[in-house]
Design a protein around this motif. Structure first.
Motif, PDB file in Angstrom:
ATOM      1  N   ASN A   1      -0.783   4.569  -0.883  1.00 12.67           N
ATOM      2  CA  ASN A   1      -1.379   5.764  -0.688  1.00 12.67           C
ATOM      3  C   ASN A   1      -1.266   6.649  -1.699  1.00 12.67           C
ATOM      4  O   ASN A   1      -1.456   7.933  -1.343  1.00 12.67           O
ATOM      5  CB  ASN A   1      -1.453   6.232   0.547  1.00 12.67           C
ATOM      6  CG  ASN A   1      -2.015   5.359   1.844  1.00 12.67           C
ATOM      7  OD1 ASN A   1      -3.105   4.760   1.672  1.00 12.67           O
ATOM      8  ND2 ASN A   1      -1.369   5.463   2.936  1.00 12.67           N
TER       9      ASN A   1
ATOM     10  N   PHE B   1      -7.082   3.401  -7.133  1.00 12.54           N
ATOM     11  CA  PHE B   1      -7.548   1.984  -7.379  1.00 12.54           C
ATOM     12  C   PHE B   1      -7.499   1.591  -8.790  1.00 12.54           C
ATOM     13  O   PHE B   1      -7.230   0.579  -9.120  1.00 12.54           O
ATOM     14  CB  PHE B   1      -8.901   1.688  -6.717  1.00 12.54           C
ATOM     15  CG  PHE B   1      -8.926   1.325  -5.256  1.00 12.54           C
ATOM     16  CD1 PHE B   1      -8.398   0.505  -4.676  1.00 12.54           C
ATOM     17  CD2 PHE B   1      -9.509   2.583  -4.370  1.00 12.54           C
ATOM     18  CE1 PHE B   1      -8.239   0.213  -3.191  1.00 12.54           C
ATOM     19  CE2 PHE B   1      -9.391   2.337  -2.813  1.00 12.54           C
ATOM     20  CZ  PHE B   1      -8.749   1.208  -2.564  1.00 12.54           C
TER      21      PHE B   1
ATOM     22  N   HIS C   1      -5.069  -2.276   0.191  1.00 11.47           N
ATOM     23  CA  HIS C   1      -5.440  -1.028   0.807  1.00 11.47           C
ATOM     24  C   HIS C   1      -5.796  -1.394   2.288  1.00 11.47           C
ATOM     25  O   HIS C   1      -5.460  -0.724   3.254  1.00 11.47           O
ATOM     26  CB  HIS C   1      -6.659  -0.480   0.104  1.00 11.47           C
ATOM     27  CG  HIS C   1      -7.404   0.680   0.952  1.00 11.47           C
ATOM     28  ND1 HIS C   1      -6.640   1.933   0.852  1.00 11.47           N
ATOM     29  CD2 HIS C   1      -8.537   0.847   1.460  1.00 11.47           C
ATOM     30  CE1 HIS C   1      -7.343   2.726   1.453  1.00 11.47           C
ATOM     31  NE2 HIS C   1      -8.684   2.069   1.765  1.00 11.47           N
TER      32      HIS C   1
ATOM     33  N   ASP D   1       0.989  -1.203  -0.054  1.00  9.21           N
ATOM     34  CA  ASP D   1       0.068  -0.079  -0.124  1.00  9.21           C
ATOM     35  C   ASP D   1       0.712   1.338   0.023  1.00  9.21           C
ATOM     36  O   ASP D   1       1.730   1.559   0.841  1.00  9.21           O
ATOM     37  CB  ASP D   1      -0.860   0.146   1.107  1.00  9.21           C
ATOM     38  CG  ASP D   1      -2.057   1.099   1.262  1.00  9.21           C
ATOM     39  OD1 ASP D   1      -2.266   1.477   0.089  1.00  9.21           O
ATOM     40  OD2 ASP D   1      -2.439   1.453   2.411  1.00  9.21           O
TER      41      ASP D   1
ATOM     42  N   LYS E   1      -2.804  -3.547   4.000  1.00  6.31           N
ATOM     43  CA  LYS E   1      -1.223  -3.083   3.564  1.00  6.31           C
ATOM     44  C   LYS E   1      -0.310  -3.825   2.608  1.00  6.31           C
ATOM     45  O   LYS E   1       0.577  -3.404   2.172  1.00  6.31           O
ATOM     46  CB  LYS E   1      -0.473  -2.553   4.882  1.00  6.31           C
ATOM     47  CG  LYS E   1      -1.227  -1.742   5.901  1.00  6.31           C
ATOM     48  CD  LYS E   1      -1.637  -0.482   5.099  1.00  6.31           C
ATOM     49  CE  LYS E   1      -2.409   0.349   5.920  1.00  6.31           C
ATOM     50  NZ  LYS E   1      -3.359   1.365   5.406  1.00  6.31           N
TER      51      LYS E   1
END
Length: 90
Positions: free
Chosen positions: A23, A27, A53, A21, A56
């Motif tokens: 960030n 998606f 997501h 993940d 992690k």
């Protein structure tokens, strides 16, 4: 990542590529990358993106060197955060 180190360290052990993940990537972008590079269908890629997501990381591909190294390098080129391990649960 040095290809020689991967092949000599792992030998014929199965190598797992984990999507991590970050960030940063959306998606939809991650889903498109997994479909293109890993050959996932839309639903497989979507599930991997959601798992990553929420917890992690998610194993997105596995295999043996040198084949899996190509997948790993392509995912990096697409800007995804990935790791490699010989441990399935890592």
């Amino acid at each position: 990542m040095n290809y020689w180190v991967i092949t000599t360290t792992c030998g014929r052990k199965r190598i797992y590529i984990q999507l991590l993940d970050d960030n940063i990537n959306s998606f939809e972008y991650v889903i498109k990358c997994l479909m293109t590079v890993c050959g996932h269908n839309y639903y497989q890629a979507q599930q991997c993106a959601l798992i990553t997501h929420n917890i992690k990381s998610c194993n997105v591909s596995s295999g043996f060197a040198p084949e899996v190294v190509g997948v790993y390098m392509q995912l990096i080129k697409y800007g995804l955060t990935v790791g490699m391990s010989t441990n399935k649960n890592n």
